[in-house]
Design an enzyme around this catalytic site. Structure first.
Site, PDB file in Angstrom:
ATOM      1  N   CYS A 144     -99.889 -46.819 -26.517  1.00  0.00           N
ATOM      2  CA  CYS A 144     -99.103 -48.052 -26.610  1.00  0.00           C
ATOM      3  C   CYS A 144     -98.109 -47.974 -27.769  1.00  0.00           C
ATOM      4  CB  CYS A 144    -100.031 -49.262 -26.787  1.00  0.00           C
ATOM      5  SG  CYS A 144     -99.160 -50.831 -26.958  1.00  0.00           S
ATOM      6  N   CYS A 147     -97.734 -51.191 -29.764  1.00  0.00           N
ATOM      7  CA  CYS A 147     -98.848 -51.430 -30.684  1.00  0.00           C
ATOM      8  C   CYS A 147     -98.757 -50.556 -31.931  1.00  0.00           C
ATOM      9  CB  CYS A 147    -100.180 -51.146 -29.987  1.00  0.00           C
ATOM     10  SG  CYS A 147    -100.410 -51.943 -28.391  1.00  0.00           S
ATOM     11  N   ASP A 148     -98.394 -49.284 -31.750  1.00  0.00           N
ATOM     12  CA  ASP A 148     -98.584 -48.304 -32.817  1.00  0.00           C
ATOM     13  C   ASP A 148     -97.312 -47.627 -33.319  1.00  0.00           C
ATOM     14  OD1 ASP A 148    -101.341 -48.747 -32.618  1.00  0.00           O
ATOM     15  OD2 ASP A 148    -101.546 -47.260 -31.023  1.00  0.00           O
TER      16      ASP A 148
END
Length: 322
Positions: A144, A147-148
């Site tokens: 993701c 997300c990261d």
């Protein structure tokens, strides 16, 4: 057997948010959270496989994924939700109260019955099937970018895949990385033309055509990727400190085939709101969302499912009295 007001199948951000809201509505929900495993359909969902979460509101210093899900769980229990650490093996939505089996799916009678069911079984990111993925997930290996990606400022990273998802991830990651290499097993992309044009035009993106990933290098964190040319069988190592696998997601919907309407990709069809095609069955989170796939959007849809369920139960009770 006395039927429960509501059973929630799954316990990621969507399921546990639904549990919090239905518990506060005095519906005494039963959450069947799944069994511990190395996949995203385990208790707590994909966040159990995530390290630091920095984009969930209310945690300015960040929080570990498992810690965040533990807080969700504690809050649901505090308001009266019952949580069962088992895996649902069968459901029957053909008659009411609905039947839910835990354990032997061939048992004549269901383990539980419920007037309403909320499905929140999530989706799992498709992986490459390498042993190193289990070791390095959350330590330089991710599924993701939203997300990261922030953790990879000034890094050189690789994205594996050739569809729209892979190019979307790569384009997003160029906001942080100095270089993004897209590793694709073919010499042409499956992505839409507009996504291809954007990727080809981005100076930070390079393509490694006709290559597959044989291994991800590193013990504690990603140190590189071993790749192999599928035409020449020549092996080499790509020096990157981050790897994003973007070869697709698979919703955990096998349990509901033949009973709930699904898209061709397997995602549950909902609407209006979180309603499925079966009156009294609702769905929330990544099991019906292939667009956003974030913890915060899953939690929001869990709230929606809880409110939809509460209103449906109230309407059904009034209809029965009338």
């Amino acid at each position: 057997m006395q039927a429960r007001n509501v059973i929630i199948i799954g316990s990621g951000p969507a399921g546990l948010t639904a549990a919090i809201y239905t518990a506060r509505a005095n519906l005494a929900p039963l959450v069947i959270e799944g069994e511990p495993s190395s996949t995203s359909d385990q208790p707590g969902g994909q966040l159990m496989l995530t390290t630091e979460v920095e984009n969930f509101p209310g945690f300015p210093e960040g929080i570990m994924g498992p810690d965040l899900m533990a807080r969700f769980r504690e809050q649901a229990v505090r308001f009266g939700a019952d949580i069962l650490t088992e895996k649902v093996s069968r459901v029957d939505f053909s008659s009411r109260p609905f039947g839910v089996w835990v354990g032997d799916p061939q048992a004549a009678e269901p383990t539980y019955r419920a007037h309403a069911v909320i499905v929140s079984t999530g989706a799992r990111a498709l992986m490459l099937g390498l042993e190193s993925e289990q070791r390095l997930l959350g330590h330089g290996l991710s599924t993701c970018a939203t997300c990261d990606g922030f953790f990879f400022r000034e890094h050189e990273i690789a994205v594996v895949g050739g569809g729209d998802s892979a190019l979307e991830e790569a384009l997003f990651l160029t906001k942080f990385a100095t270089k993004v290499t897209i590793i694709h097993r073919r010499e042409e992309l499956r992505a839409s033309k507009i996504m291809q044009e954007r990727a080809f035009a981005n100076p930070k993106i390079e393509f490694l055509w006709n290559h597959v990933v044989d291994d991800i290098v590193g013990e504690q964190s990603v140190e590189g990727v071993r790749v192999r040319n599928v035409l020449t069988d020549e092996a080499s190592t790509l020096g990157v400190t981050g790897v994003f696998v973007a070869i697709g997601h698979q919703p955990n919907t096998d349990l509901f085939k033949g009973q709930l309407h699904m898209e061709d990709s397997g995602y549950l069809v909902t609407g209006p709101g979180t309603a499925t095609n079966v009156d009294g069955v609702f769905a929330c989170g990544d099991v019906q969302d292939h667009t956003y796939r974030q913890a915060i959007t899953a939690a929001g849809s869990g709230c929606m499912a809880a409110i939809d369920t509460e209103r449906w139960l109230e309407a059904a009770a009034h209809a029965a009295i009338g």
